[in-house]
Motif scaffolding. Sequence first.
Motif, PDB file in Angstrom:
ATOM      1  N   HIS A 500     -16.513  25.191   6.485  1.00  0.00           N
ATOM      2  CA  HIS A 500     -16.194  25.395   7.897  1.00  0.00           C
ATOM      3  C   HIS A 500     -17.418  25.518   8.794  1.00  0.00           C
ATOM      4  O   HIS A 500     -17.264  25.581  10.018  1.00  0.00           O
ATOM      5  N   GLY A 501     -18.605  25.547   8.229  1.00  0.00           N
ATOM      6  CA  GLY A 501     -19.818  25.639   9.027  1.00  0.00           C
ATOM      7  C   GLY A 501     -20.466  24.287   9.199  1.00  0.00           C
ATOM      8  O   GLY A 501     -19.852  23.237   8.979  1.00  0.00           O
ATOM      9  N   ASP A 502     -21.745  24.284   9.546  1.00  0.00           N
ATOM     10  CA  ASP A 502     -22.413  23.013   9.780  1.00  0.00           C
ATOM     11  C   ASP A 502     -22.593  22.208   8.508  1.00  0.00           C
ATOM     12  O   ASP A 502     -22.814  21.007   8.552  1.00  0.00           O
ATOM     13  N   SER A 503     -22.490  22.883   7.356  1.00  0.00           N
ATOM     14  CA  SER A 503     -22.554  22.130   6.109  1.00  0.00           C
ATOM     15  C   SER A 503     -21.393  21.162   5.992  1.00  0.00           C
ATOM     16  O   SER A 503     -21.480  20.138   5.327  1.00  0.00           O
ATOM     17  N   ALA A 504     -20.275  21.500   6.660  1.00  0.00           N
ATOM     18  CA  ALA A 504     -19.097  20.644   6.602  1.00  0.00           C
ATOM     19  C   ALA A 504     -19.121  19.542   7.653  1.00  0.00           C
ATOM     20  O   ALA A 504     -18.181  18.767   7.765  1.00  0.00           O
ATOM     21  N   GLY A 505     -20.184  19.485   8.442  1.00  0.00           N
ATOM     22  CA  GLY A 505     -20.323  18.391   9.391  1.00  0.00           C
ATOM     23  C   GLY A 505     -20.204  18.779  10.842  1.00  0.00           C
ATOM     24  O   GLY A 505     -20.422  17.961  11.729  1.00  0.00           O
ATOM     25  N   SER A 506     -19.860  20.034  11.134  1.00  0.00           N
ATOM     26  CA  SER A 506     -19.791  20.462  12.524  1.00  0.00           C
ATOM     27  C   SER A 506     -21.199  20.688  13.053  1.00  0.00           C
ATOM     28  O   SER A 506     -22.153  20.818  12.307  1.00  0.00           O
ATOM     29  N   ALA A 507     -21.330  20.757  14.347  1.00  0.00           N
ATOM     30  CA  ALA A 507     -22.644  20.928  14.962  1.00  0.00           C
ATOM     31  C   ALA A 507     -23.201  22.312  14.640  1.00  0.00           C
ATOM     32  O   ALA A 507     -22.444  23.290  14.572  1.00  0.00           O
ATOM     33  N   PRO A 508     -24.514  22.421  14.455  1.00  0.00           N
ATOM     34  CA  PRO A 508     -25.103  23.731  14.160  1.00  0.00           C
ATOM     35  C   PRO A 508     -24.776  24.783  15.210  1.00  0.00           C
ATOM     36  O   PRO A 508     -24.646  25.955  14.884  1.00  0.00           O
ATOM     37  N   GLU A 509     -24.623  24.369  16.456  1.00  0.00           N
ATOM     38  CA  GLU A 509     -24.346  25.339  17.506  1.00  0.00           C
ATOM     39  C   GLU A 509     -23.002  26.036  17.314  1.00  0.00           C
ATOM     40  O   GLU A 509     -22.773  27.136  17.817  1.00  0.00           O
ATOM     41  N   THR A 510     -22.093  25.411  16.606  1.00  0.00           N
ATOM     42  CA  THR A 510     -20.781  26.025  16.410  1.00  0.00           C
ATOM     43  C   THR A 510     -20.555  26.466  14.978  1.00  0.00           C
ATOM     44  O   THR A 510     -19.503  27.008  14.670  1.00  0.00           O
ATOM     45  N   GLY A 511     -21.520  26.231  14.101  1.00  0.00           N
ATOM     46  CA  GLY A 511     -21.336  26.629  12.711  1.00  0.00           C
ATOM     47  C   GLY A 511     -22.611  27.173  12.111  1.00  0.00           C
ATOM     48  O   GLY A 511     -22.889  26.935  10.940  1.00  0.00           O
ATOM     49  N   ASN A 512     -23.404  27.910  12.894  1.00  0.00           N
ATOM     50  CA  ASN A 512     -24.690  28.332  12.377  1.00  0.00           C
ATOM     51  C   ASN A 512     -24.562  29.495  11.400  1.00  0.00           C
ATOM     52  O   ASN A 512     -23.492  30.092  11.239  1.00  0.00           O
ATOM     53  N   LEU A 513     -25.668  29.807  10.745  1.00  0.00           N
ATOM     54  CA  LEU A 513     -25.663  30.852   9.731  1.00  0.00           C
ATOM     55  C   LEU A 513     -25.211  32.183  10.306  1.00  0.00           C
ATOM     56  O   LEU A 513     -24.462  32.932   9.664  1.00  0.00           O
ATOM     57  N   GLN A 514     -25.662  32.483  11.512  1.00  0.00           N
ATOM     58  CA  GLN A 514     -25.336  33.768  12.111  1.00  0.00           C
ATOM     59  C   GLN A 514     -23.864  33.862  12.480  1.00  0.00           C
ATOM     60  O   GLN A 514     -23.226  34.897  12.271  1.00  0.00           O
ATOM     61  N   ALA A 515     -23.301  32.791  13.021  1.00  0.00           N
ATOM     62  CA  ALA A 515     -21.884  32.812  13.398  1.00  0.00           C
ATOM     63  C   ALA A 515     -21.011  33.078  12.181  1.00  0.00           C
ATOM     64  O   ALA A 515     -20.038  33.838  12.245  1.00  0.00           O
ATOM     65  N   LEU A 516     -21.351  32.444  11.059  1.00  0.00           N
ATOM     66  CA  LEU A 516     -20.592  32.663   9.829  1.00  0.00           C
ATOM     67  C   LEU A 516     -20.749  34.096   9.333  1.00  0.00           C
ATOM     68  O   LEU A 516     -19.813  34.693   8.801  1.00  0.00           O
ATOM     69  N   MET A 517     -21.941  34.660   9.523  1.00  0.00           N
ATOM     70  CA  MET A 517     -22.219  36.028   9.085  1.00  0.00           C
ATOM     71  C   MET A 517     -21.471  37.054   9.919  1.00  0.00           C
ATOM     72  O   MET A 517     -21.155  38.156   9.463  1.00  0.00           O
ATOM     73  N   ASP A 518     -21.186  36.704  11.166  1.00  0.00           N
ATOM     74  CA  ASP A 518     -20.507  37.634  12.064  1.00  0.00           C
ATOM     75  C   ASP A 518     -18.998  37.684  11.834  1.00  0.00           C
ATOM     76  O   ASP A 518     -18.317  38.565  12.371  1.00  0.00           O
ATOM     77  N   MET A 519     -18.465  36.749  11.065  1.00  0.00           N
ATOM     78  CA  MET A 519     -17.022  36.706  10.844  1.00  0.00           C
ATOM     79  C   MET A 519     -16.566  37.883   9.974  1.00  0.00           C
ATOM     80  O   MET A 519     -17.332  38.407   9.164  1.00  0.00           O
ATOM     81  N   PRO A 520     -15.319  38.329  10.112  1.00  0.00           N
ATOM     82  CA  PRO A 520     -14.810  39.460   9.333  1.00  0.00           C
ATOM     83  C   PRO A 520     -14.900  39.200   7.828  1.00  0.00           C
ATOM     84  O   PRO A 520     -14.661  38.088   7.358  1.00  0.00           O
ATOM     85  N   LEU A 521     -15.225  40.247   7.084  1.00  0.00           N
ATOM     86  CA  LEU A 521     -15.361  40.165   5.635  1.00  0.00           C
ATOM     87  C   LEU A 521     -14.288  41.006   4.956  1.00  0.00           C
ATOM     88  O   LEU A 521     -13.638  41.859   5.566  1.00  0.00           O
ATOM     89  N   PHE A 522     -14.163  40.787   3.657  1.00  0.00           N
ATOM     90  CA  PHE A 522     -13.175  41.497   2.852  1.00  0.00           C
ATOM     91  C   PHE A 522     -13.656  41.527   1.418  1.00  0.00           C
ATOM     92  O   PHE A 522     -14.580  40.809   1.029  1.00  0.00           O
ATOM     93  N   HIS A 523     -13.048  42.375   0.594  1.00  0.00           N
ATOM     94  CA  HIS A 523     -13.339  42.373  -0.846  1.00  0.00           C
ATOM     95  C   HIS A 523     -12.230  43.075  -1.604  1.00  0.00           C
ATOM     96  O   HIS A 523     -11.398  43.789  -1.032  1.00  0.00           O
ATOM     97  N   SER A 524     -12.244  42.873  -2.911  1.00  0.00           N
ATOM     98  CA  SER A 524     -11.232  43.430  -3.802  1.00  0.00           C
ATOM     99  C   SER A 524     -11.806  44.596  -4.602  1.00  0.00           C
ATOM    100  O   SER A 524     -12.981  44.583  -4.981  1.00  0.00           O
ATOM    101  N   THR A 525     -10.980  45.602  -4.853  1.00  0.00           N
ATOM    102  CA  THR A 525     -11.316  46.659  -5.811  1.00  0.00           C
ATOM    103  C   THR A 525     -10.302  46.669  -6.957  1.00  0.00           C
ATOM    104  O   THR A 525     -10.126  47.667  -7.635  1.00  0.00           O
TER     105      THR A 525
END
Length: 600
Positions: A500-525
């Motif tokens: 879903h980031g720029d690795s998938a072909g979208s422009a860096p401005e809309t899929g940069n490393l920081q934008a992906l890092m800012d997205m909500p996270l989750f994990h399992s216990t």
Amino acid sequence: MSDFTTRPEIRGTFGAVTSTHWIASASGMAMLERGGNAFDAAVATGLVLQIVEPHLCGPGGDLPVIYKTADGEPQVLCAQGTAPAAATAEAFAPHKVIPGSGLLATVVPGAFDGWMSLLAEHGRLPLSEVMGPAIFYAREGHPVLPRVAATIAGLKDFFASDWPTSAEVWCAGGSGPAVGGLLANPALAATYQRIVDEAEAASDDRTAQIEAARAIWSDGFVADAIGAFTSTAELSNNIGGRDRALLSRDDLAGWRCRTEAPLSIDYHGWQVFKTGPWGQGPVLLQALAILRGIDLAAMDPMGEEFVHTVIEAMKLAFADREAFYGDPDFADIPMDVLLSEEYASARRALITDVASREQRPGRIPGYEPLADAAIARASGDFAAGPSVEPTMAHMTERRGDTVHLDVIDRWGNVVSATPSGGWLQSSPIVPGLGFALNSRAQMFWLEPGSPSSLQPGARPRTTLTPSLATKDGRWLSFGTPGGDQQDQWQLIWFLRFVHHGDSAGSAPETGNLQALMDMPLFHSTHFQGSFYPRRAEPAKMLIEETIGEDVIAALRARGHEVDVAPAWSIGRLTAALREPDGVIRAAATPRLMQAYAVGR
């Protein structure tokens, strides 16, 4: 994906350093500015992290690194110290468990030797320059993080009554440091300065000086002080007893870090590299192998189908960790099977639309007893006693954790490292040295027969897990602190990057490393935790509230037991990326407001 980010993605061509503390990142960048390379910068960053985040790592801790030189292939540096020669199950029999703090759980402190090995073999700058920032901040002080101040405040009385050497360092003058006030560690500054001085007196040659520093640590005044302390001190642990260390001076003198080949798999054209099964790194590879056959690109990366699918893959991969992982020098670990497509396909078929409540390690022919034992352990009662879980998932101020750093320079050297251990709250300060040892032996099982059963000379199976990946001339370095959550948060971020980031072909401005890092996270216990009391919580997961109420409700409808975490409370990711044209990009999580990426 939103164009908004909490901070800019760092971009340039000279170099970038990103870590879990801004002072450490700036210290590493200073090495690049002086003509050093990524290895010089990584060592300086790592040593400063010991000073500014002493509740998360220290000189007496451990260190895994994955790196590549500009013209070389990825390598793993394992500076994970081993169990002492005297560390047998019988030695722990009076406790019935391995304490999570104190002296009994100490293994060989490996981090310093690892940093020096990396510097000697691949760095450029002299020892005094690279160690200089750490010595400066230890001697002159640094502004105290709220969590450092809170950790010390919560232990002040205990230090005074039970660990007086720790009280001398962390509560000088009788009280702990105030938030934002300066905290110095003159004893550690003196230790590091003496190492530099003795190393420089030993030789005029750069490499010889660094090798001398390694020898001073393992067989000089540092080893003398550690050996004298561990042979006589008997101090409190976290389970209500007092103990002596099993670690001896001979254990230090006979140990060196090692370099080995990483494990890797292909995921949609990205070759991903991780440590061996003495760390939990292969978990991420197993999860990727399972998910490789599922169309994640068609899913909303913020949607419940994506979250559910990834959580279920995590459960399967971590079940295998508990059954099969350990030090491959001491156990037969079927990694070829665990990373095979045939095995991943069978595991993939276990994922349904409903959250699993079972512990399901794989049934590998000849290894069934290991799977059965893991299931039995996960259903056992480990709930009695105080928890020393060192991750962000359990919110106490006595927790330890880990730090992480990523560095890329203009020549194409790449370093990813996840130092940990030697927490100020895990072990008392060694008199005269200014640092604590570690409690890493708590990762072992005392019961025989497991790949991670305690054995003298074995590496404890840790949760420390840096990452490298490459595709079409691009090199990506990433990681995070967080115990059992490390490969979960990394997995989520990497999947979003690929699909879903720029690795998938979208422009860096809309899929940069920081934008992906800012997205909500989750994990399992759901699976068994790595730290005492090693609870397994079937179907339990945590997710940041910013994912949205509709997603949370849909996950609960699938059978997940969802704990909702506050916004900006899960994950401490950092990442750096070098493009084929030499452009370097970097990012750091805004969570906890201390990680930072710098570069130009």
